[in-house]
Design an enzyme around this catalytic site. Structure first.
Site, PDB file in Angstrom:
ATOM      1  N   SER A   6      23.071   5.789   3.944  1.00 27.77           N
ATOM      2  CA  SER A   6      23.555   4.605   4.163  1.00 27.77           C
ATOM      3  C   SER A   6      23.697   3.660   3.293  1.00 27.77           C
ATOM      4  O   SER A   6      22.659   3.956   2.431  1.00 27.77           O
ATOM      5  CB  SER A   6      22.149   4.242   5.178  1.00 27.77           C
ATOM      6  OG  SER A   6      20.667   3.840   4.584  1.00 27.77           O
ATOM      7  N   CYS A  29      13.537  11.154   6.921  1.00 31.92           N
ATOM      8  CA  CYS A  29      13.353  10.365   8.303  1.00 31.92           C
ATOM      9  C   CYS A  29      15.151  10.455   8.749  1.00 31.92           C
ATOM     10  O   CYS A  29      14.474  10.653   9.994  1.00 31.92           O
ATOM     11  CB  CYS A  29      13.030   9.441   8.203  1.00 31.92           C
ATOM     12  SG  CYS A  29      14.402   7.833   7.582  1.00 31.92           S
ATOM     13  N   GLU A  76       9.579  16.157  15.354  1.00 35.56           N
ATOM     14  CA  GLU A  76      10.024  15.866  14.063  1.00 35.56           C
ATOM     15  C   GLU A  76       9.110  17.256  13.449  1.00 35.56           C
ATOM     16  O   GLU A  76       8.611  17.610  13.752  1.00 35.56           O
ATOM     17  CB  GLU A  76       9.598  14.422  13.579  1.00 35.56           C
ATOM     18  CG  GLU A  76       9.872  14.124  12.338  1.00 35.56           C
ATOM     19  CD  GLU A  76       9.462  13.321  11.686  1.00 35.56           C
ATOM     20  OE1 GLU A  76       8.567  12.581  11.534  1.00 35.56           O
ATOM     21  OE2 GLU A  76      10.455  11.978  10.920  1.00 35.56           O
ATOM     22  N   LYS A 135       1.078  -1.182  -0.288  1.00 33.71           N
ATOM     23  CA  LYS A 135      -0.425   0.236  -0.027  1.00 33.71           C
ATOM     24  C   LYS A 135       1.114   0.987  -0.499  1.00 33.71           C
ATOM     25  O   LYS A 135       1.794   1.749   1.299  1.00 33.71           O
ATOM     26  CB  LYS A 135      -0.721   0.209   1.559  1.00 33.71           C
ATOM     27  CG  LYS A 135      -1.985   0.965   1.706  1.00 33.71           C
ATOM     28  CD  LYS A 135      -1.815   2.123   1.179  1.00 33.71           C
ATOM     29  CE  LYS A 135      -2.442   2.701   2.121  1.00 33.71           C
ATOM     30  NZ  LYS A 135      -1.847   4.254   1.322  1.00 33.71           N
ATOM     31  N   PRO A 136       0.687   1.537  -1.711  1.00 36.76           N
ATOM     32  CA  PRO A 136       1.933   2.778  -1.915  1.00 36.76           C
ATOM     33  C   PRO A 136       1.229   4.504  -1.053  1.00 36.76           C
ATOM     34  O   PRO A 136      -0.018   4.165  -0.457  1.00 36.76           O
ATOM     35  CB  PRO A 136       2.439   3.214  -2.890  1.00 36.76           C
ATOM     36  CG  PRO A 136       1.089   2.859  -3.600  1.00 36.76           C
ATOM     37  CD  PRO A 136       0.797   1.480  -2.380  1.00 36.76           C
ATOM     38  N   GLY A 175       7.095   5.221   8.427  1.00 36.11           N
ATOM     39  CA  GLY A 175       5.454   6.549   8.435  1.00 36.11           C
ATOM     40  C   GLY A 175       6.305   6.842   9.464  1.00 36.11           C
ATOM     41  O   GLY A 175       7.003   6.616  10.485  1.00 36.11           O
ATOM     42  N   GLU A 206       9.661   1.226  10.927  1.00 37.88           N
ATOM     43  CA  GLU A 206      10.381   1.925  10.346  1.00 37.88           C
ATOM     44  C   GLU A 206      10.136   3.754  10.787  1.00 37.88           C
ATOM     45  O   GLU A 206       9.192   4.565   9.880  1.00 37.88           O
ATOM     46  CB  GLU A 206      11.319   2.114   9.264  1.00 37.88           C
ATOM     47  CG  GLU A 206      11.890   1.406   8.839  1.00 37.88           C
ATOM     48  CD  GLU A 206      13.097   1.359   9.649  1.00 37.88           C
ATOM     49  OE1 GLU A 206      13.626   2.124  10.384  1.00 37.88           O
ATOM     50  OE2 GLU A 206      14.070  -0.175   9.041  1.00 37.88           O
ATOM     51  N   GLU A 233      -0.713   7.788  -0.926  1.00 37.90           N
ATOM     52  CA  GLU A 233      -2.158   8.541  -0.912  1.00 37.90           C
ATOM     53  C   GLU A 233      -1.742   9.211  -2.483  1.00 37.90           C
ATOM     54  O   GLU A 233      -1.687   9.429  -3.921  1.00 37.90           O
ATOM     55  CB  GLU A 233      -2.492   8.294  -0.541  1.00 37.90           C
ATOM     56  CG  GLU A 233      -4.079   9.285  -1.453  1.00 37.90           C
ATOM     57  CD  GLU A 233      -4.498  10.365   0.139  1.00 37.90           C
ATOM     58  OE1 GLU A 233      -4.808  10.296   0.929  1.00 37.90           O
ATOM     59  OE2 GLU A 233      -6.114  10.849  -0.451  1.00 37.90           O
ATOM     60  N   VAL A 242       1.694   6.611  13.645  1.00 41.39           N
ATOM     61  CA  VAL A 242       0.307   4.965  12.871  1.00 41.39           C
ATOM     62  C   VAL A 242       1.176   4.424  12.632  1.00 41.39           C
ATOM     63  O   VAL A 242       0.159   3.119  12.904  1.00 41.39           O
ATOM     64  CB  VAL A 242       0.692   5.783  11.395  1.00 41.39           C
ATOM     65  CG1 VAL A 242       0.112   4.859  10.707  1.00 41.39           C
ATOM     66  CG2 VAL A 242       0.059   7.022  11.175  1.00 41.39           C
ATOM     67  N   GLY A 243       2.934   4.012  13.245  1.00 46.79           N
ATOM     68  CA  GLY A 243       3.078   2.703  13.876  1.00 46.79           C
ATOM     69  C   GLY A 243       2.928   2.708  14.412  1.00 46.79           C
ATOM     70  O   GLY A 243       2.136   1.186  14.497  1.00 46.79           O
ATOM     71  N   THR A 272       5.524   7.644  13.328  1.00 49.22           N
ATOM     72  CA  THR A 272       4.694   7.369  15.040  1.00 49.22           C
ATOM     73  C   THR A 272       3.953   6.680  15.622  1.00 49.22           C
ATOM     74  O   THR A 272       3.923   5.843  15.574  1.00 49.22           O
ATOM     75  CB  THR A 272       5.859   8.331  16.186  1.00 49.22           C
ATOM     76  OG1 THR A 272       7.317   7.808  15.789  1.00 49.22           O
ATOM     77  CG2 THR A 272       6.182   7.467  16.883  1.00 49.22           C
TER      78      THR A 272
HETATM   79  P1  NAP Z   1       2.146   8.510   7.694  1.00 48.75           P
HETATM   80  O1  NAP Z   1       0.697   9.318   7.555  1.00 48.75           O
HETATM   81  O2  NAP Z   1       2.080   7.343   8.577  1.00 48.75           O
HETATM   82  O3  NAP Z   1       1.880   8.032   6.470  1.00 48.75           O
HETATM   83  C1  NAP Z   1       2.676   6.833   5.640  1.00 48.75           C
HETATM   84  C2  NAP Z   1       2.000   5.411   5.714  1.00 48.75           C
HETATM   85  O4  NAP Z   1       1.264   5.022   6.544  1.00 48.75           O
HETATM   86  C3  NAP Z   1       1.202   5.969   4.256  1.00 48.75           C
HETATM   87  O5  NAP Z   1       1.020   5.036   3.462  1.00 48.75           O
HETATM   88  C4  NAP Z   1      -0.236   6.123   4.969  1.00 48.75           C
HETATM   89  O6  NAP Z   1      -1.299   6.121   3.948  1.00 48.75           O
HETATM   90  C5  NAP Z   1      -0.196   5.301   5.588  1.00 48.75           C
HETATM   91  N1  NAP Z   1      -1.156   4.949   6.801  1.00 48.75           N
HETATM   92  C6  NAP Z   1      -2.056   6.033   7.317  1.00 48.75           C
HETATM   93  N2  NAP Z   1      -2.930   5.961   8.022  1.00 48.75           N
HETATM   94  C7  NAP Z   1      -2.951   4.892   8.307  1.00 48.75           C
HETATM   95  C8  NAP Z   1      -3.827   3.382   8.986  1.00 48.75           C
HETATM   96  N3  NAP Z   1      -4.402   3.835  10.045  1.00 48.75           N
HETATM   97  N4  NAP Z   1      -3.467   2.270   9.064  1.00 48.75           N
HETATM   98  C9  NAP Z   1      -1.983   1.898   8.133  1.00 48.75           C
HETATM   99  N5  NAP Z   1      -1.487   2.667   7.334  1.00 48.75           N
HETATM  100  C10 NAP Z   1      -1.732   4.040   7.455  1.00 48.75           C
HETATM  101  O7  NAP Z   1       3.150   8.939   7.215  1.00 48.75           O
HETATM  102  P2  NAP Z   1       3.496  10.190   6.439  1.00 48.75           P
HETATM  103  O8  NAP Z   1       3.933  11.745   7.697  1.00 48.75           O
HETATM  104  O9  NAP Z   1       2.944  10.694   5.381  1.00 48.75           O
HETATM  105  O10 NAP Z   1       5.276  10.671   6.667  1.00 48.75           O
HETATM  106  C11 NAP Z   1       6.210  11.116   6.952  1.00 48.75           C
HETATM  107  C12 NAP Z   1       7.023   9.878   8.496  1.00 48.75           C
HETATM  108  O11 NAP Z   1       7.312   8.953   8.121  1.00 48.75           O
HETATM  109  C13 NAP Z   1       7.682  10.659   9.668  1.00 48.75           C
HETATM  110  O12 NAP Z   1       7.323  10.547  10.641  1.00 48.75           O
HETATM  111  C14 NAP Z   1       9.539   9.963   8.335  1.00 48.75           C
HETATM  112  O13 NAP Z   1      10.254   9.994   9.810  1.00 48.75           O
HETATM  113  C15 NAP Z   1       9.050   8.397   8.970  1.00 48.75           C
HETATM  114  N6  NAP Z   1       9.453   8.109   7.987  1.00 48.75           N
HETATM  115  C16 NAP Z   1      10.684   7.327   8.342  1.00 48.75           C
HETATM  116  C17 NAP Z   1      11.554   6.246   7.512  1.00 48.75           C
HETATM  117  C18 NAP Z   1      12.947   5.439   8.401  1.00 48.75           C
HETATM  118  O14 NAP Z   1      12.815   4.847   7.687  1.00 48.75           O
HETATM  119  N7  NAP Z   1      12.859   5.995   9.905  1.00 48.75           N
HETATM  120  C19 NAP Z   1      11.248   6.791   6.235  1.00 48.75           C
HETATM  121  C20 NAP Z   1      10.576   7.671   5.632  1.00 48.75           C
HETATM  122  C21 NAP Z   1       9.978   8.391   6.012  1.00 48.75           C
HETATM  123  P3  NAP Z   1      -2.224   6.984   3.618  1.00 48.75           P
HETATM  124  O15 NAP Z   1      -0.940   8.049   2.405  1.00 48.75           O
HETATM  125  O16 NAP Z   1      -3.033   6.969   2.232  1.00 48.75           O
HETATM  126  O17 NAP Z   1      -2.593   8.158   4.279  1.00 48.75           O
END
Ligand code: NAP
Length: 479
Positions: free
Chosen positions: A443, A282, A383, A173-174, A226, A248, A176, A230-231, A228
């Protein structure tokens, strides 16, 4: 304008509800495509297809799977122009970086394939007559991969490169905002010879289909990159069915610049790394602690680097930085800058949204360096995920370490000093999954990457990243 369906079982598969979502180029606000808006029925279809594909795929020899993975890597290289252009227009990132993303991801596929050939089991040397204990590795099963927008192909390949090589099947699931490159990649894998259902893609909104993907009875593992919060939600839901998880998550990475550092080198490295991909990165440097005796010199060199950036529509190849991908991501930079201003920080460069002309069509934020910060400001503790960097003076190394570790996050940390003993002491003491010393390179594929504390769980890349998609099984063989 192109309309994209889900990619399930080797076929374009329209959404059950017939609904589609717009994909927007963040540089100019124009719609570039539409994607299927998945629902529970689509999730079920994709996961059943992954389940059907699992048995034959896991039975293939490692050599057969590895050969296909090398073919997919070659297909990525042959289609680099289309893939890079796709990322650039869905993410608003300069094209040069998108080419590198495809090249590095293709190399990662090759790396994982080669490392998979070296995976081994064990037979302990027990010397008991008529008995052997065989410890073997097996693929976990069906994997759900959920990825964010910021490096749509790299972050996906970190997962599928390991999972597919060891015999798992994947429903992905990429984000949106950036689904098109993932859909194109799945088709390339299919054309390279990956069997139907081994790599499916379902698109839509995470908050609409996320819970169903994670709670579904078929997958055995959820691999997520993604935010924290949501994770953490995913981990809780996955725990109900005891699924494996790799997470991650967010970062708020500190850099410590000591009095005896090469200040020019530190300023250059930090400017590049903190603002790469407009700060949507990130393990970017989010905050800097500079020794009080070199603080002024460091700040002027850092600001000189940042002032050279050119922000704009990346269709103009002279632009070094594009906009932020959407309003949610933009708001954090805006709010953290306002918070620091209210609390008396010193704005050296930027600090505001860019407006006028093309800037009115997207969420452009000026690259921003904020000095004289403190830990009661959001920029030093939360962040940012945008082009804003906080800098603070320190007196003693102990203060710098305490400040650097004063965070719920622990993804990466950076140290600059010519005293190698000090560098080792700092590297061991900083609470982070990876520490860079005196230079910041990307990395490497052969080294594990991941976070401690609330930055995540598990590792990607390296042999450890492959092992995360296997289970150990013990066979007591009596003869
Ligand atoms: P996000 O809102 O958590 O979204 C990431 C993914 O999760 C998207 O595909 C999103 O779908 C999906 N998602 C959203 N709500 C969900 C739910 N309830 N259940 C399952 N999946 C769900 O993250 P973001 O704000 O777009 O991205 C930035 C974050 O990613 C930052 O916190 C960044 O630090 C982190 N990140 C971490 C790393 C690492 O390696 N540690 C690398 C890159 C990014 P939709 O797009 O459809 O909402």
């Amino acid at each position: 304008m192109q309309q994209f369906d889900h990619f399930i079982n080797g076929k374009n598969t329209p959404p059950e509800n017939g609904e589609y979502l717009a994909v927007i180029n963040p540089c100019n606000g124009q719609q570039i495509a539409s994607i299927a808006r998945g629902n529970g029925a689509d999730v079920d279809k994709a996961l059943k297809s992954s389940e059907d594909a699992f048995k034959p795929w896991s039975k293939k020899t490692m050599a057969e799977r590895v050969a296909l993975q090398h073919k997919a890597a070659d297909a990525m290289r042959s289609n680099i122009e289309d893939l890079a252009q796709t990322i650039s227009s869905e993410l608003g990132r300069p094209l040069e970086g998108c080419y590198r993303e495809i090249e590095r991801s293709a190399d990662l596929l090759d790396y994982y394939a080669e490392e998979a050939l070296r995976l081994k089991g064990e037979i302990p040397m027990m010397n008991v007559e008529g008995e052997k204990v065989l410890i073997i590795r097996q693929p976990i099963g069906v994997v759900v991969s959920i990825t964010p927008f910021n490096y749509p192909i790299t972050l996906l390949v970190l997962k599928i490169g390991a999972a597919l090589a060891v015999g798992c099947t994947v429903t992905s699931k990429p984000a949106e905002d950036t689904p098109l490159s993932t859909l194109k990649l799945a088709r390339l894998f299919h054309e390279a010879g990956f069997p139907h259902g081994v790599f499916n893609v379902i698109t839509g909104k995470g908050r609409e289909i996320g819970d169903e993907l994670v709670a579904h009875k078929i997958p055995r593992k959820i691999t997520f990159t993604g935010g924290t919060s949501v994770g953490q939600r995913i981990a809780k839901i996955a725990a109900d069915t005891n699924k494996r998880v790799t997470l991650e998550l967010g970062g708020q990475s500190p850099a410590i610049v000591c009095e005896d550092a090469d200040i020019a080198e530190a300023a250059k490295a930090i400017a590049k790394h903190a603002f790469a991909n407009s700060g949507q990165f990130c393990y970017r440097v989010n905050r800097v602690y500079a020794h009080q005796n070199i603080y002024d010199q460091f700040m002027s060199l850092l600001c000189a680097e940042v002032e050279q950036f050119k922000v704009g529509d990346v269709a103009d190849r002279s632009c070094t930085h594009g906009p932020l991908v959407n309003e949610k991501i933009f708001k954090t930079s805006d709010e953290q800058s306002k918070d620091a201003r209210l609390k008396g920080a010193d704005f050296k460069v930027g600090g505001h949204r860019l407006l006028g002309g093309i800037y009115d069509k997207g969420y452009y934020f000026a690259p921003t360096v904020i000095g004289n910060t403190s830990h009661d400001m959001q920029i030093m503790t939360e962040e940012t995920f945008g082009p804003v960097l906080g800098v603070m003076k320190f007196e003693s190394l102990d203060d710098a370490i305490n400040l650097a570790n004063d965070s719920i996050f622990g993804l990466a940390a950076y140290v600059f000093s010519k005293d190698i003993g000090k560098c080792i002491q700092l590297s061991e003491t900083l609470e982070a999954g990876s520490v860079w010393v005196n230079k910041i390179q990307r990395s490497y594929h052969l080294a594990p990457f991941g976070g401690v504390k609330q930055s995540g769980m598990g590792r990607e890349k390296s042999v450890h990243g492959l092992e995360e998609y296997t289970e150990l099984k013990t066979i007591y063989l009596n003869y």
